[in-house]
Motif scaffolding. Structure first.
Motif, mmCIF file in Angstrom:
data_model
loop_
_atom_site.group_PDB
_atom_site.id
_atom_site.type_symbol
_atom_site.label_atom_id
_atom_site.label_comp_id
_atom_site.label_asym_id
_atom_site.label_seq_id
_atom_site.Cartn_x
_atom_site.Cartn_y
_atom_site.Cartn_z
ATOM 1 N N GLY B 44 66.635 3.562 108.900
ATOM 2 C CA GLY B 44 66.350 3.994 110.259
ATOM 3 C C GLY B 44 66.598 5.465 110.516
ATOM 4 N N THR B 48 60.663 7.366 106.627
ATOM 5 C CA THR B 48 59.278 6.909 106.569
ATOM 6 C C THR B 48 58.440 7.587 107.646
ATOM 7 N N THR B 49 59.019 7.751 108.824
ATOM 8 C CA THR B 49 58.278 8.417 109.895
ATOM 9 C C THR B 49 57.835 9.801 109.450
ATOM 10 N N GLN B 88 56.184 2.649 101.405
ATOM 11 C CA GLN B 88 57.347 1.759 101.370
ATOM 12 C C GLN B 88 56.839 0.322 101.322
HETATM 13 N N1 LIG Z 1 56.125 2.467 115.247
HETATM 14 C C1 LIG Z 1 57.374 2.576 115.736
HETATM 15 N N2 LIG Z 1 57.654 2.209 117.008
HETATM 16 C C2 LIG Z 1 58.893 2.320 117.505
HETATM 17 N N3 LIG Z 1 59.943 2.772 116.809
HETATM 18 C C3 LIG Z 1 59.747 3.152 115.544
HETATM 19 C C4 LIG Z 1 58.454 3.069 114.944
HETATM 20 N N4 LIG Z 1 58.555 3.518 113.678
HETATM 21 C C5 LIG Z 1 59.841 3.838 113.498
HETATM 22 N N5 LIG Z 1 60.561 3.642 114.613
HETATM 23 C C6 LIG Z 1 61.998 3.897 114.780
HETATM 24 O O1 LIG Z 1 62.243 5.184 114.303
HETATM 25 C C7 LIG Z 1 63.432 5.227 113.557
HETATM 26 C C8 LIG Z 1 63.168 5.756 112.167
HETATM 27 O O2 LIG Z 1 62.440 4.794 111.424
HETATM 28 P P1 LIG Z 1 61.948 5.054 109.938
HETATM 29 O O3 LIG Z 1 61.125 3.891 109.537
HETATM 30 O O4 LIG Z 1 61.318 6.382 109.846
HETATM 31 O O5 LIG Z 1 63.308 5.042 109.150
HETATM 32 P P2 LIG Z 1 63.565 5.075 107.570
HETATM 33 O O6 LIG Z 1 64.474 6.198 107.327
HETATM 34 O O7 LIG Z 1 62.297 5.071 106.828
HETATM 35 O O8 LIG Z 1 64.346 3.720 107.351
HETATM 36 P P3 LIG Z 1 64.310 2.670 106.122
HETATM 37 O O9 LIG Z 1 65.269 3.142 105.115
HETATM 38 O O10 LIG Z 1 64.782 1.412 106.768
HETATM 39 O O11 LIG Z 1 62.916 2.604 105.652
HETATM 40 C C9 LIG Z 1 64.012 3.824 113.598
HETATM 41 O O12 LIG Z 1 64.959 3.757 114.619
HETATM 42 C C10 LIG Z 1 62.832 2.970 113.924
HETATM 43 O O13 LIG Z 1 63.232 1.832 114.617
#
Ligand SMILES: Nc1ncnc2c1ncn2[C@@H]1O[C@H](COP(=O)(O)OP(=O)(O)OP(=O)(O)O)[C@@H](O)[C@H]1O
Ligand SMILES: [Mg+2]
Lengths: 409, 308
Positions: B44, B48-49, B88
């Motif tokens: 989180g 990925t974002t 992912q």
């Molecule tokens: N489409 C979306 N709508 C709402 N919130 C989102 C969305 N995508 C991501 N988030 C939120 O943004 C934050 C970052 O998510 P992200 O998927 O980028 O994390 P991550 O570092 O890739 O985590 P992981 O290791 O679990 O893959 C999280 O709090 C997630 O809930």
């Protein structure tokens, strides 16, 4: 837009389809099984429907109407004495259908003809027998002939000359009996009117002497295949590929959304063609139904695919969860199957349902397929095809635009 | 020459908000060509974002980003041709074979690499005709990497490539990734495994709650944020923990082991003396090299102090 990309996705989709035994089975075998089941229920091999006929009118016209009924292979006719009480007769003879030609039928027809009604309007009036349905599903005086009812409303002087069909509405044979009778009435009308005599006579021949439930049902089953493969198939691939991440991966490559949609539509068309082909073969082998697929049939299948693929894309866009999407797709397809006259003739349904049916693209696809494959009425088939095409283009364009691969399309 | 084209990836003030959630909170960094870059952060954190914004799958709420000098909001088609992506939880067509899957993706591009060569580079020669669904998790990921390389991309994005793999399979995937550096590719690797970042990466950025907390070469990061070493007192139990945690911040009790981070050269002598004085029993002492994990814990610890 590159053909090589469309081609590889198309070929891969077909491979995936044929390798997935269960989807393969459900898509191709299910309509055939359904056709065999319904065929067995409704036509029961060569068994005819027992129909009691009571003639309370002594005219030539009523005699020729009964002749027309008699000449149909669908009924085994028992003539009942005019003095007999119909309800008692039905009860004591445990009979499922009784046709009553009321006194004055011949005069009514003559009068209507003289009044110059565009249609002489012979209607079939369905009266539920009192056996199981005491709170009668008010079907009385439902004219089963759309054209006749039109004549009725256009010209208030014309009371249709009606024959009465008493039938147990809960029995499975009821829709078939009333369907066949209304076709006969229809043909009878055409025969009486000079203006449309040629078509009318031809129609009457096909409908009244050869029309069997299975003839009606085979195009319906093909319509079912187009509907379910189009809607369920599209919703299935779209939600599945979105949820398992394949769409996201594809969206990072140069593959365009339009290329993917075109490929998937071609793939659906091929699956539908295979399915229709199998249905036609089985119908010929088992029921000796000669459903001849001509160019118009192929066009109908193609525009049907466009239409239902479009609807599928729209559903998949709004319901993202896989189970919910499949449920939504079923919620759209199954009522449509019944309401569009796939299993029972539309003409036997209550008016308000017939009105609903007018808004369903499947209705026109079913009509078109029947016109093209069974009745050989190319003009009518093309007319129905145009309606499906217009609906199809609208759904397909909307579906293509709103299908989202990436944020903001 | 545009400044953007000097970097494989250049991000400035990039942000992505979902309602109140700041998934990515105005981050900026530059990645030079030819390095393996690890984007390290917990679940989180916003990894990925960020990656999906660079892959043109999501739109940023603010900021700019350039991949290979190309603007992610304008040159998406060109970017797609030139990047490779392992998403992912990668997945591809279950009922196509390894070769058919590769062929499928190869057809998407104008000048794809030779498929057999790719298959052998990820060691899948004896699985060419196996359907994807019948591959083990590690082999699936290796196929995913091969697919990401099918267009001979200059930048490869790998989002948690070893998530859920057993140690052997993980090492095999690492082997494949290491080869990419030798081929001169820029690799953007997302992971929450410190060990993975440490083993593979030339440059590491640590992301927490959408913000970059540290970014440097792996060696520098450990030097600046970690401790000198870690002392593990096996069988030290609560006795040792209570005695030491007062003086040595960050001391942990892990089952019966007590782990003490050493920040000063004289710490070790002091601890041994203290244990001896108080006659605290233990089984054995072990010294551990500091790792990225310690950098990470150090950063999250300062976070917690900041909050309280
Ligand atoms: N489409 C979306 N709508 C709402 N919130 C989102 C969305 N995508 C991501 N988030 C939120 O943004 C934050 C970052 O998510 P992200 O998927 O980028 O994390 P991550 O570092 O890739 O985590 P992981 O290791 O679990 O893959 C999280 O709090 C997630 O809930
Ligand atoms: Mg992630």
């Amino acid at each position: 837009m590159k053909l090589s990309r469309i081609y590889i996705d198309f070929i891969s989709s077909l491979k995936i389809f044929f390798r997935g035994r269960s989807s393969f089975f459900w898509v191709l075998a299910f309509p055939i099984i359904l056709m065999l089941i319904f065929g067995a229920i409704f036509s029961g091999g060569n068994v005819q429907y027992e129909l009691a006929v009571q003639n309370k009118d002594g005219s030539d016209i009523s005699a020729s109407f009964i002749n027309a009924v008699n000449s149909t292979n669908a009924f085994k006719v028992h003539m009942v004495n005019a003095s007999e009480n119909a309800d008692t007769y039905i009860k004591s003879n445990r009979i499922s259908g009784m046709l009553i030609v009321p006194e004055g039928f011949g005069n009514d027809v003559q009068r209507n003809l003289a009044l110059g009604a565009s249609r002489p309007s012979t209607g079939v009036q369905v009266n539920p027998t009192t056996t199981s349905t005491t709170n009668a599903i008010a079907l009385n005086a439902t004219s089963l002939n759309a054209q006749a009812s039109q004549a009725q409303s256009n010209n208030t002087n014309v009371t249709p000359a009606a024959v009465i069909l008493k039938v147990d509405q809960s029995s499975t044979s009821a829709p078939v009996i009333s369907g066949v009778l209304s076709s006969i009435a229809n043909g009878f009308n055409s025969q009486l009117t000079g203006s449309t005599q040629i078509v009318g006579v031809e129609n009457q021949q096909v409908l009244s002497s050869q029309f069997k439930y299975i003839d009606f049902f085979v195009p319906g089953i093909i319509g079912l295949t187009v509907l379910t493969t189009g809607v369920l198939g599209t919703v299935g691939t779209n939600t599945q590929y979105r949820n398992n991440g394949i769409l996201r991966k594809l969206a990072t490559t140069p593959l365009g959304k339009s290329e993917w949609i075109i490929s998937k539509m071609l793939y659906q068309t091929v699956v539908i063609l295979i399915s229709a082909f199998l249905i036609i073969i089985v119908a010929k082998l088992v029921y000796n139904v000669t459903a001849v697929p001509n160019v118009v049939t192929l066009l109908l299948l193609f525009v049907g695919t466009i239409c239902f693929t479009g609807i599928g894309m729209i559903i998949a866009r709004f319901v993202k969860d896989e189970d919910a999407a499949n449920a939504a797709a079923s919620a759209v397809t199954f009522p449509m199957l019944f309401l569009a006259g796939t299993f029972i003739p539309l003409e036997t349904m209550p008016d308000y349902l017939q009105t609903v049916a007018k808004f369903l693209p499947l209705t026109y696809l079913n009509y078109g397929l029947r016109d093209a494959m069974i009745l050989g009425d190319t003009a009518s088939a093309l007319y129905n095809m145009m309606i499906v095409l217009i609906a199809g283009v609208i759904f397909f364009v909307i579906g293509s635009i709103i299908t989202d691969w990436r944020e903001g399309g | 020459m545009k400044n953007e084209a000097e970097w494989a990836i250049k991000i400035e003030g990039l942000a992505k908000e979902y309602g109140n959630i700041k998934a990515v909170d105005h981050i900026s960094f530059k990645i030079p060509f030819g390095v393996i870059f690890a984007f390290l952060g917990p679940n989180g954190a916003g990894k990925t974002t960020t990656v999906e914004i660079l892959e043109c799958l999501r739109k940023p709420s603010a900021g700019t980003a350039y991949v290979l000098g190309l603007d992610i909001t304008k040159d998406q088609n060109e970017i797609r041709k030139r990047i490779g992506v392992l998403p992912q939880e990668f997945n591809t067509f279950d009922r196509l074979t390894v070769r058919e899957n590769l062929k499928y993706y190869a057809t998407m591009y104008d000048n794809p690499r030779d498929i057999d060569e790719l298959i052998s580079s990820v060691d899948l020669m004896d699985k060419v005709n196996t359907m994807y669904k019948n591959l083990s998790g590690g082999l699936k990921q290796r196929l995913g990497v091969a697919i990401a390389l099918v267009n001979d991309p200059q930048v490869v994005f790998l989002d948690e490539p070893t998530e859920g793999l057993d140690p052997k399979a993980r090492r095999d995937v690492w082997g494949v990734i290491k080869k990419l550096r030798d081929e001169g590719k820029t690799v953007f690797l997302t992971t929450h495994y410190m060990e993975e970042a440490e083993t593979l990466a030339d440059v590491v950025a640590i992301i927490l709650d959408g913000k970059i907390r540290a970014m440097d070469t792996t060696t520098n990061l450990i030097k600046n944020h970690g401790c000198l070493a870690k002392l593990v007192i096996h069988g030290g139990n609560t006795g040792a923990f209570e005695a030491l945690s007062v003086q040595w911040a960050g001391t942990e009790l892990n089952n019966s082991d007590v782990i003490v981070p050493l920040r000063d050269k004289r710490d070790l002598a002091k601890i041994v003396e203290l244990l001896d004085q108080r006659q605290i029993a233990f089984d054995e002492l072990e010294m551990k090299k500091p790792s990225l994990e310690d950098v990470f814990l150090d950063l999250t610890a300062t976070d917690r102090e900041g909050v309280s």
